[in-house]
Design an enzyme around this catalytic site. Structure first.
Site, PDB file in Angstrom:
ATOM      1  NE  ARG A 220      -4.245  -1.267  -0.096  1.00  0.00           N
ATOM      2  CZ  ARG A 220      -4.407  -2.270  -0.934  1.00  0.00           C
ATOM      3  NH1 ARG A 220      -3.544  -2.761  -1.640  1.00  0.00           N
ATOM      4  NH2 ARG A 220      -5.734  -2.916  -0.733  1.00  0.00           N
ATOM      5  CD  GLU A 249      -2.837   3.700  -5.474  1.00  0.00           C
ATOM      6  OE1 GLU A 249      -3.882   3.337  -5.801  1.00  0.00           O
ATOM      7  OE2 GLU A 249      -1.871   3.233  -5.010  1.00  0.00           O
ATOM      8  CG  HIS A 268      -3.056  -0.420  -6.869  1.00  0.00           C
ATOM      9  ND1 HIS A 268      -3.536   0.421  -5.651  1.00  0.00           N
ATOM     10  CD2 HIS A 268      -3.314  -1.575  -6.675  1.00  0.00           C
ATOM     11  CE1 HIS A 268      -3.851  -0.413  -4.729  1.00  0.00           C
ATOM     12  NE2 HIS A 268      -3.532  -1.747  -5.246  1.00  0.00           N
TER      13      HIS A 268
END
Length: 315
Positions: A220, A249, A268
């Protein structure tokens, strides 16, 4: 049963006689939650559940499942205090993420980014590259993803040290990490985001790494103090980073990370391989049948620790 986000492939056909309610955003979620006993959060990037949650609205919920390995988007205090079971999608992403990490290690060792840049410029420039055999990789996170990474890196010839919350057979305790950093060629962050791991890579821990070290974060974004890592990369304090997750993000267009030659950026997607959504549905449908028949659910999250700490649990 309620779902938030896009329609998962094949779910409607496989949900049996479960009555589905779909909510694409927070406003729709407010209307769909009352009376629902199961909540599937399909969009793991959404904070809609936290935004609309209050105990009266979610009083009927008995089980919440998230289509991700991390539970940080739904592990807020009010939900954790509620009398319900929380499960995640542990097991779906292990091998894909491990392959991604090995790919990043090889990309750094073989100077792949520079080769591509030279190719674009039609420049023939011979260089020597590195071997990964015997290099040291410290993998923080001893869950299934961390274990899969460790196994694949070891098979490729690296010397791997696995770090978990506490010491176990073949696993170093988290508080041993400072002593493992000074000779780490690769530092792989695969830990869940908890109070103990948030901001674990900061200027102080970065200072313990050798200048040749590369950081790979597939856990993360908030595991890393991004400004500290950016400064270390810009100054050459460490050799590089492969980053799949970030504090914010999408990564803002003005982030200096975009233009750094020693940084590999991916959006991601380290665990998202062809068929991954089908695998997520498969896991949820299996758990749904277990829930309906009163059997033990898979991937029950320990609410105090913030991750799955055993192989099962009961609804």
């Amino acid at each position: 049963m309620l779902h938030a986000g896009e329609t998962p492939p094949g779910l409607e056909a496989r949900a049996g006689d479960a009555r589905l309610r779909f909510a694409a955003d927070a406003d729709e979620l407010v209307g769909a939650l009352p009376g629902s006993d199961v909540l599937l959060t399909w969009d793991f990037t959404s904070d809609a559940v936290k935004k609309v949650w209050h105990d009266d609205l979610a009083r009927s919920l008995r089980w919440v499942h998230t289509a991700s390995a991390g539970v940080d988007r739904v592990a807020f205090p009010e939900l954790l205090a509620a009398p319900l079971t929380l499960t995640n999608s542990r097991g779906v992403f292990d091998r894909p993420i491990a392959e991604f990490v090995l790919g990043a290690v090889l990309a750094f060792a073989k100077d792949t980014a520079r080769s591509l840049a030279l190719q674009r410029d039609r420049t023939w420039r011979h260089r020597e590259t590195e071997t990964i055999a015997g290099r040291i990789a410290t993998v923080v996170g001893s869950g299934p993803i961390g274990q899969a990474i460790a196994q694949l890196l070891a098979a490729a010839g690296l010397d791997v040290r696995l770090v978990g919350r506490r010491a176990a057979d073949g696993v170093h305790a988290f508080d041993e990490l400072p002593g493992l950093l000074p000779d780490s060629d690769f530092l792989v962050l695969a830990a869940p985001l908890t109070g103990a791991t948030r901001g674990m890579l900061h200027s102080g821990t970065i200072a313990l790494l050798p200048e040749r070290a590369r950081v790979i974060n597939i856990g993360r974004g908030p595991l890393v103090v991004q400004d500290d890592l950016t400064a270390a990369l810009a100054s050459g304090r460490i050799a590089g980073a492969a980053l799949d997750v970030f504090e914010v993000e999408p990564l803002p267009a003005d982030s200096p990370l975009w233009t750094m030659e020693n940084v590999l950026i991916s959006p991601h997607m380290s665990g998202d391989v062809v068929g991954w959504k089908d695998m997520l549905v498969e896991l949820f449908v299996d758990n749904l049948e277990r829930y309906r028949t009163g059997r033990e659910l898979r991937n029950v999250v320990d609410k105090e620790r913030g991750y799955v700490s055993s192989s099962g649990g009961r609804a």
